[in-house]
Design an enzyme around this catalytic site. Structure first.
Site, PDB file in Angstrom:
ATOM      1  N   GLU A  46       0.968  -1.121  -0.054  1.00  0.00           N
ATOM      2  CA  GLU A  46       0.027  -0.160   0.063  1.00  0.00           C
ATOM      3  C   GLU A  46       0.916   1.308  -0.220  1.00  0.00           C
ATOM      4  O   GLU A  46       1.866   1.300   0.648  1.00  0.00           O
ATOM      5  CB  GLU A  46      -1.140  -0.138   1.266  1.00  0.00           C
ATOM      6  CG  GLU A  46      -1.871  -1.057   1.532  1.00  0.00           C
ATOM      7  CD  GLU A  46      -2.931  -1.298   0.526  1.00  0.00           C
ATOM      8  OE1 GLU A  46      -3.397  -0.246  -0.216  1.00  0.00           O
ATOM      9  OE2 GLU A  46      -3.577  -2.261   0.562  1.00  0.00           O
ATOM     10  N   THR A  47       0.319   2.217  -0.756  1.00  0.00           N
ATOM     11  CA  THR A  47       0.841   3.619  -0.672  1.00  0.00           C
ATOM     12  C   THR A  47      -0.145   4.479  -0.151  1.00  0.00           C
ATOM     13  O   THR A  47      -1.244   4.380  -0.861  1.00  0.00           O
ATOM     14  CB  THR A  47       1.352   4.241  -1.876  1.00  0.00           C
ATOM     15  OG1 THR A  47       2.667   3.407  -2.253  1.00  0.00           O
ATOM     16  CG2 THR A  47       1.839   5.823  -1.873  1.00  0.00           C
TER      17      THR A  47
END
Length: 274
Positions: A46-47
């Site tokens: 995830e970002t």
């Protein structure tokens, strides 16, 4: 355009444990295409991107291939960045997200605790028949299968969960139309100190196995609270990196506690056409 980027190991006491997430503070939103390109370049599960609002922050999460509805470890990492780097005077932070309002506060012992507590929705699941080909896809056939935001495959022992060797291509084809990941979970061993263990697979979302999945504990905490007849539990996600999650069920909310470790801070540059 230059942007700050932090990489944080969430649900970790030190670097190289837990689940790495990238955190990108923004003054104003980039395009969805730009945020997805940054997430793909980071190549992490995830970002997180966030923008300050009047009463807190708007928060969004991207895998390398798509935007997701809820991400626990990147929320924890974002709160860590805000509470330790950007706004250390705060004792909590409020996020507006696609899954509603989420709050993260400092642990029960305040600033010296080193842990953060996330207030997330509890997500119910219902039993469903076990497809005949699920066992071959996972390597071990679960004893129980439930469906909700994710599939939950319940096994007899932590050893069963540890020895799963999923066939990711057929598993991704099975999960993709359902828009779900799969949580494999079992009770913890008596001498382990953990109430339950889990692993999380989301090949249709571009993540074959996630290291530590905060949002999955929104699903497993209600299940194990009922099964074990206790509302406070310690969970361990037994991925290759591993991570520990404190879990507490309170009605329709789940409180998840974990530590974070800083890995890096830097800047990224994107052009007008990126």
């Amino acid at each position: 355009m230059k942007l700050n980027l932090f990489q944080v190991d969430a649900f970790a006491e030190r670097p190289f444990e837990g689940n790495p997430a990238a955190v990108v503070p923004l003054d104003t939103w980039l395009s969805d295409e730009q945020m997805l390109a940054i997430a793909a370049e980071n190549n992490l599960a995830e970002t997180a991107f966030f923008v300050a609002e009047e009463d807190g922050y708007r928060l969004r999460w991207f895998t390398p291939t798509l935007e997701v509805e809820l991400c626990g470890h990147a929320t924890l990492a974002t709160a860590h960045v805000i509470l330790t780097r950007l706004k250390p005077e705060l004792d909590h932070v409020v996020f507006q997200t696609r899954s509603g309002t989420l709050m993260v506060r400092r642990g029960d012992n305040g600033k010296d605790n080193g842990k953060l507590v996330m207030d997330f929705p509890a997500r119910a699941s219902k039993p469903m028949p076990i497809p005949r080909d699920l066992g071959p896809m996972l390597g071990v056939t679960p004893r129980i299968l439930l469906s909700g935001a994710n599939l939950i495959a319940v096994f007899d022992s932590a050893a069963d969960v540890a020895r799963l060797r999923p066939a990711f291509e057929p598993l991704g084809k099975y999960l993709g139309p359902r828009n779900q990941g799969l949580i494999a979970t079992a009770p913890g061993d008596a001498d382990s100190g953990f109430d339950f263990v889990s692993r999380f697979f989301a090949p249709s979302h571009g993540v074959e196995e996630d290291h530590v999945t905060g949002s999955a504990h929104c699903d497993t905490t209600p299940f194990w609270a009922k099964k074990l007849k206790k509302n406070e539990m310690i969970a361990r996600q037994i991925s290759s990196r591993g991570g520990t999650v404190g879990c507490r069920l309170d009605g329709e909310r789940v409180y998840l506690e974990g530590a974070c470790a800083d890995y890096l801070q830097g800047t990224i540059s994107i052009g007008d056409g990126s």
